[in-house]
Write a protein that holds these residues in place. Structure first.
Motif, PDB file in Angstrom:
ATOM      1  N   GLU A 191       0.826  -1.204   0.000  1.00 38.78           N
ATOM      2  CA  GLU A 191       0.000   0.000   0.000  1.00 38.78           C
ATOM      3  C   GLU A 191       0.869   1.268   0.000  1.00 38.78           C
ATOM      4  O   GLU A 191       0.629   2.198  -0.768  1.00 38.78           O
ATOM      5  CB  GLU A 191      -0.917   0.000   1.225  1.00 38.78           C
ATOM      6  N   GLN A 209       2.609   1.498  -3.423  1.00 43.86           N
ATOM      7  CA  GLN A 209       1.796   1.198  -4.605  1.00 43.86           C
ATOM      8  C   GLN A 209       2.454   0.087  -5.418  1.00 43.86           C
ATOM      9  O   GLN A 209       2.665   0.188  -6.624  1.00 43.86           O
ATOM     10  CB  GLN A 209       1.575   2.457  -5.439  1.00 43.86           C
ATOM     11  N   ASP A 233       2.665  -3.849  -6.652  1.00 43.45           N
ATOM     12  CA  ASP A 233       1.889  -5.054  -6.927  1.00 43.45           C
ATOM     13  C   ASP A 233       2.624  -6.283  -6.396  1.00 43.45           C
ATOM     14  O   ASP A 233       3.763  -6.558  -6.796  1.00 43.45           O
ATOM     15  CB  ASP A 233       1.638  -5.213  -8.428  1.00 43.45           C
ATOM     16  N   ALA A 283      -7.635  -9.713  -0.362  1.00 43.15           N
ATOM     17  CA  ALA A 283      -8.790  -8.830  -0.542  1.00 43.15           C
ATOM     18  C   ALA A 283      -8.657  -7.521   0.219  1.00 43.15           C
ATOM     19  O   ALA A 283      -9.401  -6.569  -0.030  1.00 43.15           O
ATOM     20  CB  ALA A 283     -10.070  -9.557  -0.108  1.00 43.15           C
ATOM     21  N   GLN A 284      -7.686  -7.423   1.137  1.00 48.27           N
ATOM     22  CA  GLN A 284      -7.518  -6.213   1.934  1.00 48.27           C
ATOM     23  C   GLN A 284      -6.820  -5.087   1.172  1.00 48.27           C
ATOM     24  O   GLN A 284      -6.789  -3.953   1.631  1.00 48.27           O
ATOM     25  CB  GLN A 284      -6.713  -6.534   3.200  1.00 48.27           C
ATOM     26  N   SER A 285      -6.223  -5.411   0.022  1.00 46.00           N
ATOM     27  CA  SER A 285      -5.479  -4.393  -0.721  1.00 46.00           C
ATOM     28  C   SER A 285      -5.644  -4.594  -2.218  1.00 46.00           C
ATOM     29  O   SER A 285      -5.618  -5.731  -2.710  1.00 46.00           O
ATOM     30  CB  SER A 285      -3.983  -4.458  -0.363  1.00 46.00           C
ATOM     31  N   ASP A 286      -5.780  -3.502  -2.944  1.00 42.34           N
ATOM     32  CA  ASP A 286      -5.842  -3.580  -4.398  1.00 42.34           C
ATOM     33  C   ASP A 286      -4.493  -3.930  -5.008  1.00 42.34           C
ATOM     34  O   ASP A 286      -4.406  -4.254  -6.195  1.00 42.34           O
ATOM     35  CB  ASP A 286      -6.317  -2.237  -4.974  1.00 42.34           C
ATOM     36  N   TYR A 287      -3.446  -3.851  -4.187  1.00 44.48           N
ATOM     37  CA  TYR A 287      -2.101  -4.126  -4.703  1.00 44.48           C
ATOM     38  C   TYR A 287      -1.623  -5.545  -4.414  1.00 44.48           C
ATOM     39  O   TYR A 287      -0.556  -5.948  -4.883  1.00 44.48           O
ATOM     40  CB  TYR A 287      -1.097  -3.131  -4.112  1.00 44.48           C
ATOM     41  N   HIS A 346      -2.363  -9.567  -4.751  1.00 52.14           N
ATOM     42  CA  HIS A 346      -3.150 -10.455  -5.601  1.00 52.14           C
ATOM     43  C   HIS A 346      -2.810 -11.910  -5.285  1.00 52.14           C
ATOM     44  O   HIS A 346      -1.640 -12.295  -5.285  1.00 52.14           O
ATOM     45  CB  HIS A 346      -2.866 -10.184  -7.078  1.00 52.14           C
ATOM     46  N   ARG A 348      -7.610  -5.757 -14.759  1.00 49.43           N
ATOM     47  CA  ARG A 348      -7.649  -4.539 -13.933  1.00 49.43           C
ATOM     48  C   ARG A 348      -8.049  -3.327 -14.754  1.00 49.43           C
ATOM     49  O   ARG A 348      -7.741  -3.224 -15.922  1.00 49.43           O
ATOM     50  CB  ARG A 348      -6.292  -4.317 -13.276  1.00 49.43           C
TER      51      ARG A 348
END
Length: 354
Positions: free
Chosen positions: A267, A270, A272, A306-310, A312, A354
């Protein structure tokens, strides 16, 4: 009356007393003997340090040191940082992951005995030096997530003494454990006495093997193995199935803390981060006693991702036959190439969606 004559009074002394002769001693001779013994022990210890550095016999210890050395020796940033345990060390081929591109990648996967703590520490130090990489791939075997750190492996990480107190999450050790880490790092004749004994015993009838390099890494960190061990794979699967049967999955506290730190790093930068399960023996995955535990582990990883968009979670399980594996989660080179390509395709699918 006995016919045996008693010993004559002039019989040589060595026939009447012990054969040992104690030389006259002084305070200085006693001290010289003590310090001489200490010096010999120190010299033997340094010789053992040199030997195990040049011709290591413990693959786990060797792997930890090699990968930390690689991390600290990096002179330029890489686009792909590959972290995890030994299943990823053998399973991910960096050149296949990046394909026909100019993208660089390095495989720094170590051992499951250091848990995910090793991953986040490596990532933190990399970010401190270069800033965040483009992407991070984390590969772990299914049973790593319930483990705790086997602290003596920290001795082989090429970081200054006590550095684990300043990294996040911190790893606290008792005085006894710190002493064991110290001895493992600096006193192999104590900490690795069994390894040294085995080396001497096994090689005494073949001296040429004593100075033979046993392990090798590719320049990008992948460990390529060519020889499968089907019997070991099948036997290991039976043990793993029995271990998992009826067991409730619960992530260990150290892995949970490391996972939370990984999410925080993703986070903040940023960045991945892709998590994927190790390759597995097809017979183990198909075992009904094993499946509930494995499914629970996957559900837990999905929840963290699922807690972060970064972050996977690559929801895939790559299975292989016993004749392409060393054990239930370590593949040989032919399977590693296919497994890496499967992971690359799964990452591409995530990126495209995405």
């Amino acid at each position: 009356m006995s016919d045996v004559e008693p010993p004559r009074r002039d019989e040589p002394l060595y026939k009447q007393l012990t054969h040992e002769v104690i030389a006259p001693s002084s305070k200085w001779s006693v001290m010289a003997t003590i310090f001489g013994a200490i010096l010999v022990t120190v010299l033997i210890n340094f010789a053992a340090l040199w030997y195990l550095e040049m011709y290591p016999a413990n693959r786990g210890y060797w792997l930890v040191k090699q990968k930390w050395d690689m991390l600290l020796a990096l002179e330029e940033p890489v686009e792909w940082l590959i972290l995890g345990d030994s299943s990823g060390n053998q399973g991910i081929v960096p050149e296949v992951l990046v394909g026909d591109t100019a993208v660089s990648a390095v495989n720094l996967s170590t051992v499951a005995s250091l848990t995910m703590l090793d991953d986040v520490w490596m990532l933190q130090l990399y970010i401190d030096k270069f800033g965040p990489p483009e992407r991070v791939l984390v590969v772990h075997t299914y049973d790593m997530w319930v483990r705790n750190v086997i602290h003596v492996f920290l001795a082989k990480a090429s970081i200054p003494w006590g550095a684990w107190d300043n990294l996040e999450p911190a790893f606290e050790m008792s005085a006894k454990k710190k002493a064991e880490v110290f001895l493992t790092r600096y006193a192999p004749i104590y900490a690795e006495n069994q390894t040294l004994s085995n080396v001497i015993y096994n090689k005494m009838f073949g001296p040429g093997e004593l100075f033979k390099k046993r392990f090798r890494l590719e320049p990008t960190g992948h460990m390529s193995l060519l020889n499968p061990n089907p019997a070991n794979v099948v036997a290991g699967a039976e043990k793993q199935s029995a271990w998992a049967a009826g067991r409730t999955f619960k992530m260990s506290a150290v892995n949970r803390a490391a996972m939370e730190q990984m999410i925080a790093l993703a986070e903040a930068n940023q960045l991945d981060v892709y998590m994927v399960n190790s390759p597995l023996y097809e017979g183990l995955v198909g075992d009904e006693a094993f499946q509930p535990y494995y499914a629970a582990m996957q559900d837990s990883l999905r929840g963290f991702a699922a807690q972060s968009d970064y972050v996977h979670f690559l929801d895939m399980t790559a299975v292989f036959p016993a004749d392409e594996m060393e054990n239930v989660d370590h593949v040989i080179e032919s399977a590693a190439i296919r497994y890496t390509q499967m992971v690359a395709d799964a990452i591409a699918d995530v990126s495209d969606s995405r």
